[in-house]
Motif scaffolding. Structure first.
Motif, short mmCIF file in Angstrom:
data_model
loop_
_atom_site.label_atom_id
_atom_site.label_comp_id
_atom_site.label_asym_id
_atom_site.label_seq_id
_atom_site.Cartn_x
_atom_site.Cartn_y
_atom_site.Cartn_z
N ALA A 113 0.85 -1.19 0.00
CA ALA A 113 0.00 0.00 0.00
C ALA A 113 0.89 1.23 0.00
N ARG A 114 0.51 2.21 -0.82
CA ARG A 114 1.22 3.50 -0.86
C ARG A 114 0.20 4.57 -0.46
N VAL A 115 0.59 5.37 0.54
CA VAL A 115 -0.30 6.40 1.07
C VAL A 115 0.47 7.71 1.14
N ASN A 116 -0.18 8.80 0.72
CA ASN A 116 0.40 10.13 0.89
C ASN A 116 -0.21 10.75 2.13
N LEU A 117 0.65 11.19 3.06
CA LEU A 117 0.21 11.73 4.34
C LEU A 117 0.67 13.17 4.48
N ALA A 118 -0.25 14.05 4.87
CA ALA A 118 0.07 15.46 5.11
C ALA A 118 0.17 15.70 6.61
N THR A 119 1.28 16.30 7.03
CA THR A 119 1.42 16.73 8.42
C THR A 119 1.54 18.24 8.43
N ASN A 120 0.98 18.86 9.45
CA ASN A 120 0.98 20.32 9.55
C ASN A 120 1.77 20.78 10.76
N ASP A 121 2.55 21.83 10.57
CA ASP A 121 3.29 22.48 11.64
C ASP A 121 2.82 23.92 11.68
N HIS A 122 2.49 24.41 12.86
CA HIS A 122 1.98 25.78 13.01
C HIS A 122 2.97 26.62 13.82
N TYR A 123 3.14 27.85 13.40
CA TYR A 123 3.98 28.78 14.14
C TYR A 123 3.53 30.20 13.82
N LYS A 124 4.03 31.16 14.60
CA LYS A 124 3.71 32.57 14.36
C LYS A 124 4.95 33.25 13.79
N ASN A 125 4.74 34.03 12.75
CA ASN A 125 5.85 34.76 12.15
C ASN A 125 6.16 36.02 12.96
N SER A 126 7.10 36.83 12.50
CA SER A 126 7.53 38.01 13.25
C SER A 126 6.42 39.06 13.38
N GLU A 127 5.42 39.00 12.48
CA GLU A 127 4.28 39.93 12.56
C GLU A 127 3.16 39.39 13.44
N GLY A 128 3.33 38.18 13.97
CA GLY A 128 2.30 37.59 14.83
C GLY A 128 1.24 36.80 14.08
N ASP A 129 1.39 36.65 12.76
CA ASP A 129 0.43 35.88 11.98
C ASP A 129 0.69 34.39 12.16
N ARG A 130 -0.40 33.63 12.28
CA ARG A 130 -0.25 32.17 12.39
C ARG A 130 0.01 31.59 11.00
N ILE A 131 1.09 30.85 10.88
CA ILE A 131 1.50 30.24 9.62
C ILE A 131 1.39 28.72 9.76
N THR A 132 0.84 28.09 8.72
CA THR A 132 0.76 26.63 8.68
C THR A 132 1.68 26.14 7.59
N ASN A 133 2.58 25.23 7.95
CA ASN A 133 3.50 24.63 6.99
C ASN A 133 3.10 23.16 6.83
N THR A 134 2.74 22.75 5.63
CA THR A 134 2.32 21.37 5.37
C THR A 134 3.46 20.61 4.70
N GLU A 135 3.78 19.45 5.26
CA GLU A 135 4.79 18.55 4.68
C GLU A 135 4.08 17.30 4.20
N TRP A 136 4.50 16.78 3.06
CA TRP A 136 3.92 15.55 2.50
C TRP A 136 4.90 14.40 2.66
#
Length: 114
Positions: A30-53
């Motif tokens: 079986a081959r599966v593609n999985l997305a994981t998300n990492d959240h952080y705040k940038n220097s302006e205080g905005d919440r950023i989501t980084n998705t890795e596959w």
């Protein structure tokens, strides 16, 4: 600590329905593609989501579990090890692939993120 040399644990959402391959020798993969998300705040205080596959590969009885219970949008947790391989594409270029070979899977939540 010897068991921790090559160990990966991921929790994420399945990006598309799993691809099941049946080989002539009776083995299944079986081959599966999985997305994981990492959240952080940038220097302006905005919440950023980084998705890795991540590309997950499973063999044996895990294929039956994935085939029966895993679909696009499903949240899963997996444990496995990283593997690296290379191949030549049709144009003769060498390509490199990183995959997580799954040894354990845990089904979380409902199908399609429910």
């Amino acid at each position: 600590m010897g068991n921790l040399r090559n160990k990966v644990q991921l929790i994420g959402n399945v990006g598309q329905d799993p691809a099941i391959t049946d080989f002539e020798n009776g083995k299944r993969m079986a081959r599966v593609n999985l997305a994981t998300n990492d959240h952080y705040k940038n220097s302006e205080g905005d919440r950023i989501t980084n998705t890795e596959w991540h590309t997950l590969i499973a063999w044996g009885k895990l294929v039956d579990i994935i085939e029966g219970f895993v679909a696009k949008g499903k949240e899963i947790a997996v444990e496995g090890k990283l593997t690296y391989r290379s191949y030549e594409d049709k144009e003769g270029n060498k390509r490199f692939v990183t995959e997580d070979v799954v040894s354990e899977i845990l089904l979380l939540g409902g199908n399609n993120g429910e």
